[in-house]
Every structure is written in structure tokens, then in C-alpha cells.
Design a protein around this motif. Structure first.
Motif, PDB file in Angstrom:
ATOM      1  N   PRO A  81       0.811  -1.019  -0.071  1.00 18.29           N
ATOM      2  CA  PRO A  81      -0.061   0.112  -0.236  1.00 18.29           C
ATOM      3  C   PRO A  81       0.855   1.309  -0.087  1.00 18.29           C
ATOM      4  O   PRO A  81       2.196   1.236   0.340  1.00 18.29           O
ATOM      5  N   VAL A  82       0.219   2.220  -0.545  1.00 12.60           N
ATOM      6  CA  VAL A  82       0.899   3.505  -0.399  1.00 12.60           C
ATOM      7  C   VAL A  82       0.137   4.528   0.142  1.00 12.60           C
ATOM      8  O   VAL A  82      -1.097   4.617  -0.175  1.00 12.60           O
ATOM      9  N   PHE A  83       0.676   5.407   1.096  1.00 12.17           N
ATOM     10  CA  PHE A  83      -0.177   6.365   1.964  1.00 12.17           C
ATOM     11  C   PHE A  83       0.634   7.791   1.914  1.00 12.17           C
ATOM     12  O   PHE A  83       1.175   8.220   2.922  1.00 12.17           O
ATOM     13  N   ASN A  84       0.201   8.401   0.705  1.00  9.05           N
ATOM     14  CA  ASN A  84       0.877   9.754   0.546  1.00  9.05           C
ATOM     15  C   ASN A  84       0.064  10.773   0.215  1.00  9.05           C
ATOM     16  O   ASN A  84       0.555  11.935  -0.209  1.00  9.05           O
ATOM     17  N   GLY A  85      -1.091  10.518   0.568  1.00  5.26           N
ATOM     18  CA  GLY A  85      -2.024  11.659   0.433  1.00  5.26           C
ATOM     19  C   GLY A  85      -2.708  12.000   1.772  1.00  5.26           C
ATOM     20  O   GLY A  85      -1.761  12.494   2.528  1.00  5.26           O
ATOM     21  N   ASN A  86      -3.919  12.250   1.786  1.00  3.01           N
ATOM     22  CA  ASN A  86      -4.535  12.733   3.211  1.00  3.01           C
ATOM     23  C   ASN A  86      -4.776  11.729   4.304  1.00  3.01           C
ATOM     24  O   ASN A  86      -5.610  12.016   5.087  1.00  3.01           O
ATOM     25  N   GLU A  87      -4.056  10.774   4.208  1.00  3.33           N
ATOM     26  CA  GLU A  87      -4.304   9.357   5.099  1.00  3.33           C
ATOM     27  C   GLU A  87      -4.026  10.061   6.451  1.00  3.33           C
ATOM     28  O   GLU A  87      -4.978   9.923   7.478  1.00  3.33           O
ATOM     29  N   ARG A  88      -2.944  10.623   6.819  1.00  2.31           N
ATOM     30  CA  ARG A  88      -2.834  10.902   8.197  1.00  2.31           C
ATOM     31  C   ARG A  88      -3.778  12.160   8.558  1.00  2.31           C
ATOM     32  O   ARG A  88      -4.190  11.947   9.773  1.00  2.31           O
ATOM     33  N   ALA A  89      -3.876  12.949   7.855  1.00  2.00           N
ATOM     34  CA  ALA A  89      -5.025  14.158   8.167  1.00  2.00           C
ATOM     35  C   ALA A  89      -6.099  13.550   8.582  1.00  2.00           C
ATOM     36  O   ALA A  89      -6.607  14.104   9.606  1.00  2.00           O
ATOM     37  N   TYR A  90      -6.823  12.756   7.757  1.00  2.00           N
ATOM     38  CA  TYR A  90      -8.122  12.339   8.215  1.00  2.00           C
ATOM     39  C   TYR A  90      -8.335  11.446   9.354  1.00  2.00           C
ATOM     40  O   TYR A  90      -9.021  11.481  10.079  1.00  2.00           O
ATOM     41  N   VAL A  91      -7.057  10.517   9.382  1.00  2.00           N
ATOM     42  CA  VAL A  91      -7.128   9.628  10.412  1.00  2.00           C
ATOM     43  C   VAL A  91      -7.051  10.542  11.993  1.00  2.00           C
ATOM     44  O   VAL A  91      -7.757  10.258  12.771  1.00  2.00           O
ATOM     45  N   MET A  92      -6.156  11.474  11.907  1.00  2.86           N
ATOM     46  CA  MET A  92      -5.993  12.263  13.122  1.00  2.86           C
ATOM     47  C   MET A  92      -7.177  12.937  13.379  1.00  2.86           C
ATOM     48  O   MET A  92      -7.531  13.183  14.557  1.00  2.86           O
ATOM     49  N   ASP A  93      -7.912  13.332  12.211  1.00  2.00           N
ATOM     50  CA  ASP A  93      -9.143  14.123  12.488  1.00  2.00           C
ATOM     51  C   ASP A  93     -10.215  13.136  12.995  1.00  2.00           C
ATOM     52  O   ASP A  93     -10.808  13.772  14.128  1.00  2.00           O
ATOM     53  N   THR A  94     -10.217  11.886  12.894  1.00  3.22           N
ATOM     54  CA  THR A  94     -11.222  10.981  13.629  1.00  3.22           C
ATOM     55  C   THR A  94     -10.678  10.995  14.995  1.00  3.22           C
ATOM     56  O   THR A  94     -11.673  10.848  15.854  1.00  3.22           O
ATOM     57  N   LEU A  95      -9.587  10.947  15.518  1.00  2.00           N
ATOM     58  CA  LEU A  95      -8.843  11.032  16.762  1.00  2.00           C
ATOM     59  C   LEU A  95      -9.385  12.090  17.323  1.00  2.00           C
ATOM     60  O   LEU A  95      -9.877  12.141  18.801  1.00  2.00           O
ATOM     61  N   ASP A  96      -9.070  13.058  17.063  1.00  2.00           N
ATOM     62  CA  ASP A  96      -9.478  14.581  17.617  1.00  2.00           C
ATOM     63  C   ASP A  96     -10.868  14.803  17.860  1.00  2.00           C
ATOM     64  O   ASP A  96     -11.351  15.290  18.826  1.00  2.00           O
ATOM     65  N   SER A  97     -11.650  14.080  16.910  1.00  2.00           N
ATOM     66  CA  SER A  97     -12.959  14.359  17.053  1.00  2.00           C
ATOM     67  C   SER A  97     -13.632  13.152  18.084  1.00  2.00           C
ATOM     68  O   SER A  97     -15.018  13.365  18.394  1.00  2.00           O
ATOM     69  N   THR A  98     -12.817  12.250  18.391  1.00  2.00           N
ATOM     70  CA  THR A  98     -13.460  11.067  19.201  1.00  2.00           C
ATOM     71  C   THR A  98     -14.434  10.023  18.256  1.00  2.00           C
ATOM     72  O   THR A  98     -14.571   8.999  18.869  1.00  2.00           O
ATOM     73  N   PHE A  99     -14.753  10.488  17.231  1.00  2.00           N
ATOM     74  CA  PHE A  99     -15.603   9.512  16.375  1.00  2.00           C
ATOM     75  C   PHE A  99     -14.868   8.540  15.712  1.00  2.00           C
ATOM     76  O   PHE A  99     -14.628   8.707  14.458  1.00  2.00           O
TER      77      PHE A  99
END
Ligand SMILES: *Cc1c(COP(=O)(O)O)cnc(C)c1O
Length: 380
Positions: free
Chosen positions: A25-43
Motif C-alpha cells: 500500500p501507499v499512503f501519500n495523500g490525506n491519510e494521516r490528516a483524516y485519521v488524526m481528524d477522527t481521533l481529534d473528534s473522538t468519532f
């Protein structure tokens, strides 16, 4: 050393003398940003904006009315068949040349797989094999097709688009519609593949995609059911989310539902990966083009897309001359740390599906002995 030039070519294409995987797999896009967003939101769990967004994106990409995110492709197939009306004791057509999940999902519904041959060119379910089976054993009763030898109903047909190469959909749709057999496409491998300009998964009554770790788009684990029917889509969402009836606080459930939801954490990854799908496909098509040029004129045949189709080239493959050549190729490449793998064993060789009906399987057995997957990752 045997196959030295080929191994050099793999090492050159992937710019590596170390281990070259089949598909990383390649994670070079918004993967980190979106995953962090779920953590920040708690959802992170079963509700959240990314689940809705992933479903919208998939409906759009697959050109369907409704998409339902699920926990993996296998459970998606199980529910899609249930939505198509498959019940305990029914029979379901599929190919023996597939990943075991296709047959397992049929089994989970209580139905029995009927293994029909694939076409040599697509490596997927053959409309001719379906038609020959129906001519010999088919019987139309009321609105359904029956197997007159077993007395069982033929409740669905599940073609699988092997390695992202679409099956002959026009012919398959024609025969299945004549016999009133719903099609559920196992499109787990064909995200980004088109048949006559339309996305795979959008032809059948339902289609199912997978986002497993080795697929073209991954979220760790996940899947998506797609359909042109708004009603089936709604019912699919209901059944995969414990069949809870909306209520401000009471727990009311009106079916034996399933907890097959995709967590929001995974959906965040799906969204980021889907944004890059076109780039991934283009990148892989360039590699496929280079492989085709390299293998042309050799006795190792690189498998390319057919006319009227566009393949995603998820896992690329070559066809060796015979099983001895195949074994020598597998041994030499794996010893040189370039990962290659044979195609699957046919389903009726596995103990739990040995008793199932199968036709002559001429093409499936030919391909089983000769097809090998070669390194296919997106290159950075
Ligand atoms: C990957 C795959 C599946 C299952 O998907 P999961 O998400 O791993 O459950 C089903 N069918 C085929 C043909 C597959 O390749």
C-alpha cells in the motif's frame, strides 16, 4: 540463473535489490490528516462523517445509486447475496478459480456454490459455461430458475473480475436476465476497472468491493456494497448495522441484523485513498505497459486487458507455458526476493467444497497450472 533477465527487470522497475512485494500500500495523500481528524473528534467507531463520505465517493466512482460501507469484502458479499434473495438450500453460480472468500460468502448464506468454468481470456465466469449448465439442468418455474436435477432454486450468479479484468458482462447479463437469475458481482479486485465505459460492480443487482490490505485501495480492512436500487441499499445499511429502528433512546431491532459496520477510523483511510485512485490506476497502467513490452516475443505471456475494457491492473500476471515452467519461475523469482505467487487452487480442491457440483473446468484447470502474479505495486 534461470529467468535472470526477468528478475533484473523487476529489480530495475522497482529500483530495488531487496525484497519486492506483490502489492504494497501507499499512503501519500490525506491519510494521516483524516485519521488524526477522527481521533481529534473522538468519532473513531460506528458513526462519523467519513463513513458517509466514503459511501458517497464510492457511489460516485462506481456509478451506482447507493453504497454501503461494511467491515470487509467477505461480509459485504454475504449481505449482498442475502439482499439478492439467496436463502438456505439455494444454489449460487460462481467460478472455482477465485479467492476462497467468494465461496465462503455463498456458504454463509446457507446456499451451495455451483462451480462453473471461466473464460480463458477474462479468467472470470464464462457466460458460455452458465448457458450450457442452464440448457442441461435449468428449469423455469414461476419467476425463478431451478436445477431440475437437484430440485434446488438457482438464486444468484456471482462472477468475479479476476485481478481486475472484467468478465464478459454483456453476454452474462443476457443469459442471467433470460433466466431471471440476479447477478452479484464480486468486484473485490476490480475497483477502477471498466467494461464498455461503465464501472465494474454497477452491472449486477449488487456489487461488492474490498479494501483489504493488499487491494488497490486499502483501509486496513473494509468493504463496500453498491447497488442501483435505492431500496436494496437502504435495507443493506439497515441489516449491516444491527437492524436498529430509529428511536431517540429505545433499542428496537426488526431483523436479525449484523454488526458489519465499517468504523469511521477505517472510513477516513478509504476517503484519503479513493482521492488517489485515478493516480494509482494510471501508475499501474504504466507498469503494465512496460511489462507488456518486456515480455512480448518471450514464452512468458503478460496478461493484458481485452478490447472494450479498461483494467485496473491490480495484481498483474503472466502465463507460463506449463506447470513445470511455472514452478521453475516461482522458485527462481522468490529465491531472488522478488515476490511472485501462483493463482489460487480451484475451490473444489479444498476439503469443504469438494462435494459441490462442478462442470468440466477446462479453462480453470489450464489457468491454475500457468498463471503467476508478479510485483504490481504503485511505484513512488
Ligand atoms: C479480497 C477478496 C475478497 C474479500 O475481501 P475481504 O475484504 O478480504 O474480506 C473477496 N473476493 C475476492 C475475489 C477477493 O480478492
Amino acid at each position: 540463473m534461470e529467468f535472470k533477465e526477468t528478475i533484473n527487470f523487476f529489480q530495475d522497475k522497482f529500483n530495488s535489490k531487496d525484497f519486492i512485494p506483490l502489492h504494497a500500500p501507499v499512503f501519500n495523500g490525506n491519510e494521516r490528516a483524516y485519521v488524526m481528524d477522527t481521533l481529534d473528534s473522538t468519532f473513531v467507531s460506528s458513526v462519523g462523517a467519513y463513513v458517509d463520505k466514503a459511501e458517497q465517493m464510492m457511489a460516485e466512482i462506481s456509478q451506482t445509486q447507493k453504497a454501503v460501507a461494511v467491515v470487509n469484502g467477505t461480509s459485504g458479499l454475504q449481505i449482498a447475496m442475502q439482499l439478492a434473495g439467496v436463502q438456505r438450500g439455494d444454489e449460487v453460480f460462481t467460478q472455482a478459480l477465485t479467492f476462497v472468500a467468494t465461496a465462503n460468502a455463498i456458504h454463509y448464506t446457507g446456499a451451495e456454490p455451483v462451480f462453473l468454468d471461466v473464460d480463458y481470456d477474462t479468467m472470470g465466469l464464462s457466460p458460455k459455461a452458465v448457458s450450457e449448465f442452464l440448457e442441461e439442468f435449468g428449469e423455469k418455474r414461476e419467476n425463478s430458475a431451478y436445477n431440475k436435477k437437484t430440485g434446488r432454486r438457482i438464486a444468484a450468479c456471482v462472477p468475479m473480475h479476476t485481478f481486475g479484468f472484467p468478465v464478459h458482462l454483456d453476454a452474462l447479463m443476457a443469459i442471467c436476465s433470460e433466466w431471471n437469475i440476479p447477478i452479484v458481482e464480486d468486484a473485490a479486485e476490480s475497483l477502477g476497472s471498466y467494461y464498455k465505459g461503465k464501472h465494474t460492480g454497477s452491472f449486477g443487482q449488487l456489487g461488492v468491493f474490498s479494501f483489504n490490505g493488499n487491494k488497490i485501495v486499502t483501509c486496513g480492512g473494509g468493504g463496500m456494497i453498491v447497488t442501483q436500487s435505492e431500496d436494496l441499499g437502504k435495507l443493506g445499511k439497515h441489516l449491516t448495522t444491527t437492524a436498529k429502528v430509529p428511536h431517540p433512546y429505545e433499542y428496537v431491532h426488526d431483523y436479525v441484523g449484523y454488526n458489519f459496520r465499517m468504523p469511521n477510523l477505517n472510513a477516513a483511510l478509504v476517503c484519503a485513498q479513493l482521492e488517489q485512485l485515478d493516480t494509482f490506476v494510471a501508475n499501474k497502467r504504466t507498469l503494465a505497459h512496460d511489462y507488456a513490452a518486456f515480455f512480448s516475443g518471450q514464452n512468458i505471456k503478460f496478461r493484458t486487458e481485452l478490447e472494450d475494457t479498461q483494467a485496473n491492473y491490480w495484481l498483474m500476471c503472466v502465463e507460463l507455458e506449463n506447470v513445470e515452467e511455472r514452478n521453475a519461475f516461482l522458485k527462481a523469482t522468490n529465491e531472488a526476493k522478488t515476490m511472485t505467487r501462483p493463482i489460487w487452487q480451484l475451490m473444489y480442491r479444498l476439503p469443504m467444497y469438494q462435494h459441490c457440483y462442478r462442470d468440466a473446468q477446462k479453462n480453470a484447470e489450464f489457468l491454475e497450472e500457468r498463471i503467476v502474479n508478479i510485483p504490481s505495486s504503485v511505484r513512488l
